[in-house]
Design an enzyme around this catalytic site. Structure first.
Site, short mmCIF file in Angstrom:
data_model
loop_
_atom_site.label_atom_id
_atom_site.label_comp_id
_atom_site.label_asym_id
_atom_site.label_seq_id
_atom_site.Cartn_x
_atom_site.Cartn_y
_atom_site.Cartn_z
N ASP A 195 12.34 2.91 -33.82
CA ASP A 195 12.86 1.60 -33.40
C ASP A 195 14.00 1.78 -32.40
O ASP A 195 14.60 2.86 -32.29
CB ASP A 195 13.33 0.78 -34.61
CG ASP A 195 14.48 1.44 -35.37
OD1 ASP A 195 14.46 2.68 -35.53
OD2 ASP A 195 15.41 0.72 -35.80
N ASP A 209 17.48 7.60 -27.41
CA ASP A 209 17.72 7.22 -28.80
C ASP A 209 16.60 6.32 -29.27
O ASP A 209 16.68 5.13 -29.10
CB ASP A 209 19.09 6.52 -28.88
CG ASP A 209 19.42 5.98 -30.26
OD1 ASP A 209 18.78 6.40 -31.22
OD2 ASP A 209 20.31 5.11 -30.35
N GLU A 240 15.95 2.35 -38.37
CA GLU A 240 17.22 3.11 -38.37
C GLU A 240 18.35 2.30 -37.76
O GLU A 240 19.48 2.34 -38.21
CB GLU A 240 17.04 4.43 -37.61
CG GLU A 240 18.26 5.37 -37.70
CD GLU A 240 19.36 5.10 -36.65
OE1 GLU A 240 20.47 5.61 -36.84
OE2 GLU A 240 19.11 4.36 -35.69
#
Ligand SMILES: CCCCCCCC/C=C\CCCCCCCC(=O)N[C@@H](CCCCN)C(=O)O
Ligand SMILES: [Zn+2]
Ligand SMILES: [Zn+2]
Length: 448
Positions: free
Chosen positions: A141, A171, A205
């Site tokens: 995510d 990320d 997350e």
């Protein structure tokens, strides 16, 4: 026919292929059957042979297609808040990895399951059940991004000047895809791990890991699993970020900050807008937020990562917020809070830390030193505390000072070269973890 198995890890490791192995690789390069499903089409696509890792040359065109050429970045797997995630995109991501990593999903010794709706847990069975398994962690995510302020739209997956732009390139789709790509590559080369490992790819997350990592961790805990070590995103290779140190350094997060999420509420007497009070609830709240902004919590820099220090300071956070706001009309309630994480060992006998440090030196050879550090963001790894005390947070990415604002910010991007190095990092980490012996510790501080 499958290509003949390559001696992926000889005594010299991947970095030093012998003449015969190089010849095998050359053959595989020009043999279309030896190529992965979507490339390279021609040997020109592959570019010059890198001295760093000969084996990965094969994968170059392929991996470019995996991460950026439409693939992972174009699927907007955004998390908004706990329980509010883009479920359709997450399902699409699941379908995408099934398509591009066919061997991972069909290997007889890789077991795959979906946990919490959209997270993925892979169990890779090694040949030696006596070796304690380890875990590679990532998340699929991303935080939201609108087109505004971006050089290219954040979910278009476009390349510019050797950089792939898009939300998730640093990320953490680089890690999610990099880990699976490394495994796909190893499986294609008929590699069979000795030490078992897990790959866990969470789907929430960015908004707590409540439905992904937490469920995976409790499932494994119920099954009595204990991990030798766990590798997750976190700190990185820092180039020009640490003042006074010229050479790039790699920091591995051996702990991470605590966190507290507060709700501030102001209630005032209702009334007509034509008779506004001197101070409205919005004004009071805005002033409170402004005071907090003007008075950030004290920096812990230089105080060291001792758990006791952090624990004591963390229980003071609420009082500091209250004292800073200094207005009883603003009610403060805690939504969520947790203390800083325990410090994982980083001595010479710590297998996890040393194997990661060794792998960093192999792949990022420019780095002057690999040192432990405090991860300044939070990660899914905190949900795995009951499975191991050896948790290491390192993203195999290279960050200059100007790149820090790109994480969760505008124009997040990764150079294609660094993405490739990330895949190499996981490829080496998997193979380096296959030995029960500790890699020789590097002591290179004098090179800084
Ligand atoms: C010894 C300190 C040196 C500091 C040097 C700065 C180095 C910066 C390098 C990397 C950036 C850190 C990013 C860490 C990973 C962050 C993962 C993440 O985004 N987590 C979210 C979780 C939110 C969970 C819900 N509250 C976050 O922290 O916001
Ligand atoms: Zn992340
Ligand atoms: Zn993040």
């Amino acid at each position: 026919p499958e290509p003949s198995p390559l001696p992926l890890r000889s005594r010299r490791g991947l970095l030093g292929f012998g003449v015969q192995e190089k010849e095998q690789l050359r053959e595989a390069l020009t043999d279309p059957l030896g190529c992965p499903p979507c490339g390279p089409e021609t040997s020109e696509d592959v570019g010059p042979i890198s001295a760093l890792s000969y084996g990965l040359v094969l994968e170059r065109a392929w991996l470019r297609k995996q991460l950026h050429n439409g693939g992972a970045i174009r699927i907007p797997t955004v998390s908004f808040s706990p329980g509010n995630v883009t479920t359709t995109a997450m399902e699409e991501f699941g379908a995408y990895i099934r398509k591009v990593f066919p061997r991972v999903f069909s290997s007889s010794f890789v077991h795959h399951e979906v946990v919490g709706g959209f997270s993925h847990l892979f169990t890779v069975h090694g040949s030696d059940p006596l070796l304690q398994p380890y875990m590679l962690l990532a998340h699929l995510d991303v935080v939201p991004a609108s087109d505004e302020g971006w050089e290219v739209p954040p979910f278009s997956g476009q390349e510019r000047d050797g950089f792939l732009y898009g939300r998730g390139t640093l990320d953490d789709k680089n890690a999610a895809m990099g880990i699976l790509q490394a495994l796909e590559f190893l499986l294609k080369r008929n590699y069979k791990p000795i030490r078992s490992f897990y790959i866990a790819i969470g789907h929430d997350e960015e908004v707590s890991g409540r439905d992904g990592a937490r469920k995976i961790a409790s499932k494994l805990e119920s099954a009595g699993v204990r991990l030798s070590f766990l590798s997750d995103e976190g700190l990185a290779v820092l180039d020009g970020v640490m003042k006074g140190i010229e050479r790039p350094v790699a920091l591995v997060g051996t702990t991470e900050k605590g966190s507290i999420t507060l709700t501030l509420t102001v209630q005032s007497v209702p009334g007509h807008s034509s008779f506004p009070p001197k101070e409205t609830s919005i004004g009071i709240l805005a002033a409170a937020v402004s005071r907090l902004e003007q008075n950030p919590l004290p920096s812990l820099f230089g105080k060291g990562p001792e758990l006791a220090t952090f624990e004591q300071l963390a229980t003071q956070v609420l009082e500091l917020v209250r004292a800073t706001i200094a207005d009883d009309r603003v009610k403060i309630s805690v939504q969520e809070a947790f203390n800083p994480l325990p410090v994982s060992p980083y001595d010479e006998d710590s297998f996890g830390f040393q194997v990661i440090r060794h792998t960093i030196h192999e792949i990022f050879s420019e780095v002057g030193a690999v040192a432990p550090g405090v991860c300044i963001g939070n990660t899914d790894s905190r949900h795995y505390l009951n499975l191991t005390k050896n948790i290491y947070r390192f993203s195999p990415i290279w960050l200059k000072a100007e790149d820090l604002s790109r994480i969760h910010g505008l124009n997040e991007r990764i150079s294609l070269e660094m993405y490739e190095r990330g895949v190499q990092f996981y490829l080496h980490l998997i193979q380096n973890s296959d030995t029960p012996e500790l890699p020789k510790a590097h002591k290179s501080l004098h090179e800084l």
